[in-house]
Design a protein around this motif. Structure first.
Motif, short mmCIF file in Angstrom:
data_model
loop_
_atom_site.label_atom_id
_atom_site.label_comp_id
_atom_site.label_asym_id
_atom_site.label_seq_id
_atom_site.Cartn_x
_atom_site.Cartn_y
_atom_site.Cartn_z
N THR A 185 -65.28 54.84 -2.63
CA THR A 185 -65.08 54.80 -4.07
C THR A 185 -65.21 53.36 -4.57
O THR A 185 -65.07 52.41 -3.81
CB THR A 185 -63.69 55.34 -4.43
OG1 THR A 185 -62.69 54.56 -3.75
CG2 THR A 185 -63.55 56.80 -4.00
N ARG A 186 -65.41 53.21 -5.87
CA ARG A 186 -65.57 51.87 -6.45
C ARG A 186 -64.32 51.41 -7.17
O ARG A 186 -64.14 50.22 -7.38
CB ARG A 186 -66.76 51.88 -7.44
CG ARG A 186 -67.24 50.49 -7.82
CD ARG A 186 -67.88 49.79 -6.63
NE ARG A 186 -68.21 48.39 -6.92
CZ ARG A 186 -67.41 47.36 -6.73
NH1 ARG A 186 -66.17 47.55 -6.27
NH2 ARG A 186 -67.80 46.13 -6.98
N ARG A 187 -63.46 52.36 -7.54
CA ARG A 187 -62.23 52.04 -8.26
C ARG A 187 -61.03 52.61 -7.51
O ARG A 187 -61.09 53.75 -7.02
CB ARG A 187 -62.26 52.63 -9.67
CG ARG A 187 -63.34 52.07 -10.59
CD ARG A 187 -63.43 52.85 -11.88
NE ARG A 187 -62.14 53.00 -12.55
CZ ARG A 187 -61.41 54.13 -12.57
NH1 ARG A 187 -61.86 55.22 -11.96
NH2 ARG A 187 -60.27 54.17 -13.19
N LEU A 188 -59.94 51.85 -7.47
CA LEU A 188 -58.73 52.35 -6.81
C LEU A 188 -58.20 53.60 -7.50
O LEU A 188 -57.60 54.46 -6.87
CB LEU A 188 -57.66 51.26 -6.79
CG LEU A 188 -57.91 50.08 -5.85
CD1 LEU A 188 -56.81 49.03 -6.01
CD2 LEU A 188 -57.99 50.53 -4.40
N GLY A 189 -58.45 53.69 -8.81
CA GLY A 189 -58.00 54.86 -9.55
C GLY A 189 -58.65 56.15 -9.09
O GLY A 189 -58.13 57.25 -9.34
N ASP A 190 -59.79 56.05 -8.40
CA ASP A 190 -60.47 57.23 -7.87
C ASP A 190 -59.99 57.59 -6.47
O ASP A 190 -60.49 58.55 -5.87
CB ASP A 190 -61.98 57.01 -7.85
CG ASP A 190 -62.58 56.90 -9.25
OD1 ASP A 190 -62.01 57.52 -10.17
OD2 ASP A 190 -63.59 56.20 -9.41
N GLY A 191 -59.04 56.81 -5.93
CA GLY A 191 -58.56 57.04 -4.58
C GLY A 191 -59.39 56.32 -3.55
O GLY A 191 -60.40 55.69 -3.88
N LEU A 192 -58.98 56.40 -2.29
CA LEU A 192 -59.70 55.78 -1.18
C LEU A 192 -60.23 56.87 -0.25
O LEU A 192 -59.55 57.85 0.03
CB LEU A 192 -58.79 54.83 -0.40
CG LEU A 192 -58.21 53.64 -1.18
CD1 LEU A 192 -57.32 52.80 -0.28
CD2 LEU A 192 -59.32 52.80 -1.79
#
Length: 311
Positions: A185-192
């Motif tokens: 993912t590119r954003r932490l908000g999308d999870g890992l």
């Protein structure tokens, strides 16, 4: 795209529930959910004892464009003091068993679980105590930001917070798992992305936090040894207590001198695919140990020469 991601996430959860029901039986399945719910409730009651950071606050703690990610391979014992000082001039990120180290200040440390077998699920308190006794006593972790899995299924991390196993006031960042994807993912908000063990969580975290140079240290994969054990040992679990112990054969039936389970799960192929993704976005992924199985797909980090102090 969002609909497909949601369907993949639901599909994963349904598959996981079915697997747990098959492996644990109906009574064990109910007990598993009681353990999950207990940790989830207590985490919400006790989280105020800690500094829970948001993404911006976690990112602001960065000091460099380079991060060294530390696994637990036995090759860490061969690193010189000068090399450790070079690492420490940049950001440092450990994961899992790196809490045993005695070499370097740790800026971030990622924790997902510790004993991931049935004995660990139902005897979680013993190995949680074992884990945090080591972590809390290590002065090199006194100012570390802990990156903890944060969702209903994150029983181990929820229990660490809910039962107060971690030092009060510790800085934390909670992350969700990006279910149903093998792409970082590119954003932490999308999870890992969690594909081939906690290694993938750590690398994806580094990518999301914006480091341009990500270096894997102590990610050997060619054997199943750990740096804090003897050279002919690996880790097994005591079924009676749920606590990890040294042995010649590990939890998954592999000898200390056989390839690590992470390699058997496809780590080399995954890191090759991720390297290509990173390169398209101006990020370099490399490996430090020239004997690591990852050298087939990742460049070896070139340690810059020491600067001369001569006039």
């Amino acid at each position: 795209m969002r609909l497909l991601w949601t369907l993949a996430k639901v599909g994963f959860h349904l598959k996981l529930q079915a697997l747990q029901l098959r492996d644990l039986g109906f009574a064990g399945y109910l007990q598993w959910h009681r353990v999950l719910m207990d940790a989830w409730r207590k985490e919400r009651r006790n989280r105020s004892a800690y500094q829970v950071l948001n993404e911006a606050e976690t990112r602001a703690a960065r000091k460099s464009d380079t991060v060294f990610i530390f696994g637990s391979g036995y090759s860490l014992n061969d690193i010189s003091p000068d090399e450790w000082r070079h690492f420490e001039a940049h950001d440092t990120l450990g994961f899992s068993g790196f809490i045993y180290e005695k070499w370097i200040r740790v800026d971030y440390h990622l924790i997902r679980a510790w004993v991931e077998v049935k004995a660990g699920v139902f005897n979680w308190r013993a190995h949680a105590q074992q884990f945090t006794d080591i972590l809390n006593a290590n002065v090199l972790f006194c100012d570390t930001i802990l990156i903890l899995q944060g969702e209903y299924l994150a029983q181990f991390c929820n229990a660490l917070i809910g039962y107060g196993f971690l030092r009060p006031g510790t800085r934390l960042f909670r992350y969700a798992t990006a279910r149903g994807t093998k792409v970082p993912t590119r954003r932490l908000g999308d999870g890992l992305c969690h594909t081939v063990g906690t290694l993938s969580d750590a690398v994806n975290f580094a990518y999301c936090l914006g480091w341009k140079n990500i270096v894997l240290v102590g990610v050997d994969l060619y054997d199943s040894r750990y740096f804090w054990l003897k050279s002919n040992e690996t880790l097994d679990v005591d079924d009676a207590t749920g606590v990890l112990m040294s042995a010649e054969v590990n939890i998954r039936g592999r000898r200390f001198d056989q390839a690590h389970n992470t390699a058997c799960n496809g780590a080399v192929q995954i890191m090759d695919e991720w390297r290509r993704v990173f390169e398209r976005n101006g990020v370099r992924l490399s490996v430090y140990n020239p004997r690591s199985l990852l050298v087939d797909v990742l460049p070896v980090y070139a340690h810059p020469p020491a600067r001369s102090t001569a006039g």
